[in-house]
Design a protein around this motif. Sequence first.
Motif, mmCIF file in Angstrom:
data_model
loop_
_atom_site.group_PDB
_atom_site.id
_atom_site.type_symbol
_atom_site.label_atom_id
_atom_site.label_comp_id
_atom_site.label_asym_id
_atom_site.label_seq_id
_atom_site.Cartn_x
_atom_site.Cartn_y
_atom_site.Cartn_z
ATOM 1 N N HIS A 8 -38.569 -17.725 0.362
ATOM 2 C CA HIS A 8 -38.111 -19.088 0.595
ATOM 3 C C HIS A 8 -39.329 -20.003 0.666
ATOM 4 C CE1 HIS A 8 -35.453 -22.034 3.147
ATOM 5 N NE2 HIS A 8 -35.873 -22.551 2.003
ATOM 6 N N PHE A 9 -39.401 -20.939 -0.266
ATOM 7 C CA PHE A 9 -40.487 -21.910 -0.297
ATOM 8 C C PHE A 9 -39.911 -23.261 0.101
ATOM 9 C CE2 PHE A 9 -41.392 -18.635 -3.406
ATOM 10 C CZ PHE A 9 -42.709 -18.306 -3.157
ATOM 11 N N SER A 10 -40.581 -23.961 1.021
ATOM 12 C CA SER A 10 -40.044 -25.223 1.512
ATOM 13 C C SER A 10 -41.118 -26.302 1.574
ATOM 14 C CB SER A 10 -39.435 -25.014 2.902
ATOM 15 O OG SER A 10 -38.918 -26.222 3.421
ATOM 16 N N LYS A 11 -40.794 -27.457 1.010
ATOM 17 C CA LYS A 11 -41.639 -28.655 1.093
ATOM 18 C C LYS A 11 -43.095 -28.373 0.725
ATOM 19 C CE LYS A 11 -38.772 -30.851 4.616
ATOM 20 N NZ LYS A 11 -38.724 -31.457 5.972
ATOM 21 N N GLN A 12 -43.281 -27.763 -0.410
ATOM 22 C CA GLN A 12 -44.642 -27.467 -0.831
ATOM 23 C C GLN A 12 -44.738 -27.486 -2.356
ATOM 24 O OE1 GLN A 12 -43.975 -23.342 0.918
ATOM 25 N NE2 GLN A 12 -45.438 -22.828 -0.696
ATOM 26 N N GLN A 13 -45.946 -27.526 -2.835
ATOM 27 C CA GLN A 13 -46.186 -27.467 -4.269
ATOM 28 C C GLN A 13 -46.473 -26.010 -4.627
ATOM 29 O OE1 GLN A 13 -49.039 -30.240 -5.738
ATOM 30 N NE2 GLN A 13 -48.682 -29.738 -7.878
ATOM 31 N N VAL A 14 -45.476 -25.366 -5.200
ATOM 32 C CA VAL A 14 -45.585 -23.951 -5.518
ATOM 33 C C VAL A 14 -46.390 -23.792 -6.804
ATOM 34 C CG1 VAL A 14 -44.302 -21.806 -5.849
ATOM 35 C CG2 VAL A 14 -43.314 -23.652 -4.492
ATOM 36 N N THR A 15 -47.247 -22.797 -6.846
ATOM 37 C CA THR A 15 -48.076 -22.572 -8.031
ATOM 38 C C THR A 15 -47.342 -21.671 -9.023
ATOM 39 O OG1 THR A 15 -49.141 -20.583 -7.127
ATOM 40 C CG2 THR A 15 -50.139 -22.725 -6.602
ATOM 41 N N PRO A 16 -47.665 -21.794 -10.307
ATOM 42 C CA PRO A 16 -47.046 -20.912 -11.300
ATOM 43 C C PRO A 16 -47.285 -19.437 -10.994
ATOM 44 C CG PRO A 16 -48.144 -22.754 -12.387
ATOM 45 C CD PRO A 16 -48.523 -22.817 -10.936
ATOM 46 N N SER A 17 -48.450 -19.098 -10.455
ATOM 47 C CA SER A 17 -48.734 -17.692 -10.158
ATOM 48 C C SER A 17 -47.825 -17.159 -9.056
ATOM 49 C CB SER A 17 -50.203 -17.526 -9.752
ATOM 50 O OG SER A 17 -50.509 -18.310 -8.606
ATOM 51 N N GLU A 18 -47.503 -18.021 -8.073
ATOM 52 C CA GLU A 18 -46.587 -17.595 -7.010
ATOM 53 C C GLU A 18 -45.195 -17.321 -7.572
ATOM 54 O OE1 GLU A 18 -47.795 -19.576 -2.825
ATOM 55 O OE2 GLU A 18 -47.421 -21.020 -4.431
ATOM 56 N N LEU A 19 -44.731 -18.204 -8.448
ATOM 57 C CA LEU A 19 -43.418 -18.012 -9.048
ATOM 58 C C LEU A 19 -43.391 -16.750 -9.904
ATOM 59 C CD1 LEU A 19 -42.437 -21.646 -10.135
ATOM 60 C CD2 LEU A 19 -41.820 -20.433 -8.052
ATOM 61 N N ALA A 20 -44.436 -16.535 -10.679
ATOM 62 C CA ALA A 20 -44.505 -15.355 -11.530
ATOM 63 C C ALA A 20 -44.509 -14.076 -10.692
ATOM 64 C CB ALA A 20 -45.745 -15.415 -12.416
ATOM 65 N N ARG A 21 -45.182 -14.115 -9.533
ATOM 66 C CA ARG A 21 -45.218 -12.940 -8.656
ATOM 67 C C ARG A 21 -43.831 -12.592 -8.140
ATOM 68 N NH1 ARG A 21 -44.951 -12.755 -3.441
ATOM 69 N NH2 ARG A 21 -45.470 -14.977 -3.211
ATOM 70 N N VAL A 22 -43.073 -13.627 -7.724
ATOM 71 C CA VAL A 22 -41.715 -13.396 -7.227
ATOM 72 C C VAL A 22 -40.826 -12.854 -8.341
ATOM 73 C CG1 VAL A 22 -39.664 -14.483 -6.223
ATOM 74 C CG2 VAL A 22 -41.940 -15.157 -5.447
ATOM 75 N N CYS A 23 -41.001 -13.390 -9.536
ATOM 76 C CA CYS A 23 -40.211 -12.909 -10.672
ATOM 77 C C CYS A 23 -40.492 -11.437 -10.960
ATOM 78 C CB CYS A 23 -40.499 -13.752 -11.914
ATOM 79 S SG CYS A 23 -39.873 -15.443 -11.839
ATOM 80 N N ARG A 24 -41.748 -11.045 -10.868
ATOM 81 C CA ARG A 24 -42.099 -9.646 -11.116
ATOM 82 C C ARG A 24 -41.472 -8.716 -10.084
ATOM 83 N NH1 ARG A 24 -47.248 -11.926 -12.293
ATOM 84 N NH2 ARG A 24 -47.983 -11.403 -10.181
ATOM 85 N N GLN A 25 -41.250 -9.234 -8.883
ATOM 86 C CA GLN A 25 -40.630 -8.436 -7.834
ATOM 87 C C GLN A 25 -39.104 -8.424 -7.948
ATOM 88 O OE1 GLN A 25 -42.198 -10.333 -4.342
ATOM 89 N NE2 GLN A 25 -44.170 -9.301 -4.461
ATOM 90 N N ASN A 26 -38.598 -9.147 -8.947
ATOM 91 C CA ASN A 26 -37.159 -9.187 -9.210
ATOM 92 C C ASN A 26 -36.369 -9.658 -7.992
ATOM 93 O OD1 ASN A 26 -34.972 -8.904 -10.969
ATOM 94 N ND2 ASN A 26 -34.527 -6.825 -10.251
ATOM 95 N N GLU A 27 -36.891 -10.710 -7.321
ATOM 96 C CA GLU A 27 -36.226 -11.261 -6.152
ATOM 97 C C GLU A 27 -35.705 -12.665 -6.470
ATOM 98 O OE1 GLU A 27 -38.263 -9.640 -2.234
ATOM 99 O OE2 GLU A 27 -39.742 -10.621 -3.536
#
Length: 229
Positions: A8-27
């Motif tokens: 859960h990401f809230s009120k922040q500027q999420v980086t592409p690497s963070e999103l890619a990491r979550v995707c790799r974890q299939n969450e």
Amino acid sequence: MQCDRPPHFSKQQVTPSELARVCRQNEAATLSACDLQGMDMSGLAMAGWRFEKCNLTGASFNGANLENAVFQGCRAPGSGFLSAMLTEARIEGGDFSNCDFRGALFGEVKLSGCKMIGADFSELCGNGFEIEECLMGLSLMPKLSFRKTTLRGVDFAEADLRSCDFREAVFENCSLRDANLADCRFQGADLRGADLGGVTLGDAKRFKGAVISKGQAADLLSQLGLSVY
């Protein structure tokens, strides 16, 4: 045993690497009030993700897997969804004006309470999506099927609806004012709840087999100088 909570990401500027990491974890993550403006998320596996009140202006979801994803109250004008998988996705509220959905996979998609002015839905794959209380003015929606659907509070003013299938559809508090209705099919449609402004008597043949109100018939006949009582 303690269960891991979904990211859960809230009120922040999420980086592409963070999103890619979550995707790799299939969450399936939830992003609330995050700034993703202009971010390239093309091809990411984001099935079941939730985007709540996020800034998605100019973002790219081209080719992404957004099956069962939810976009709630997001600001996303000019975003790209080319060839994205949007099966059973929901877009609730927010501004998606001028978004590009060309070639996207739609199936059981629900659009409700959102602004889609100028959005491009050309060459969609699949059929079956629900639209309710949406501004679709100037949008490009040729050859789509709305057969046997109920359209509530949808403004199609000046939209390109060429060759759309509206057979047996029901219009409730909708507008087709000045829309391009060339080669549309309306057999069995109930148009009594639609604003047909801009339709001339010569164009009325497009509505062959549809149900219209006495007021709508009077507007058409008034072009011949006739009155209906």
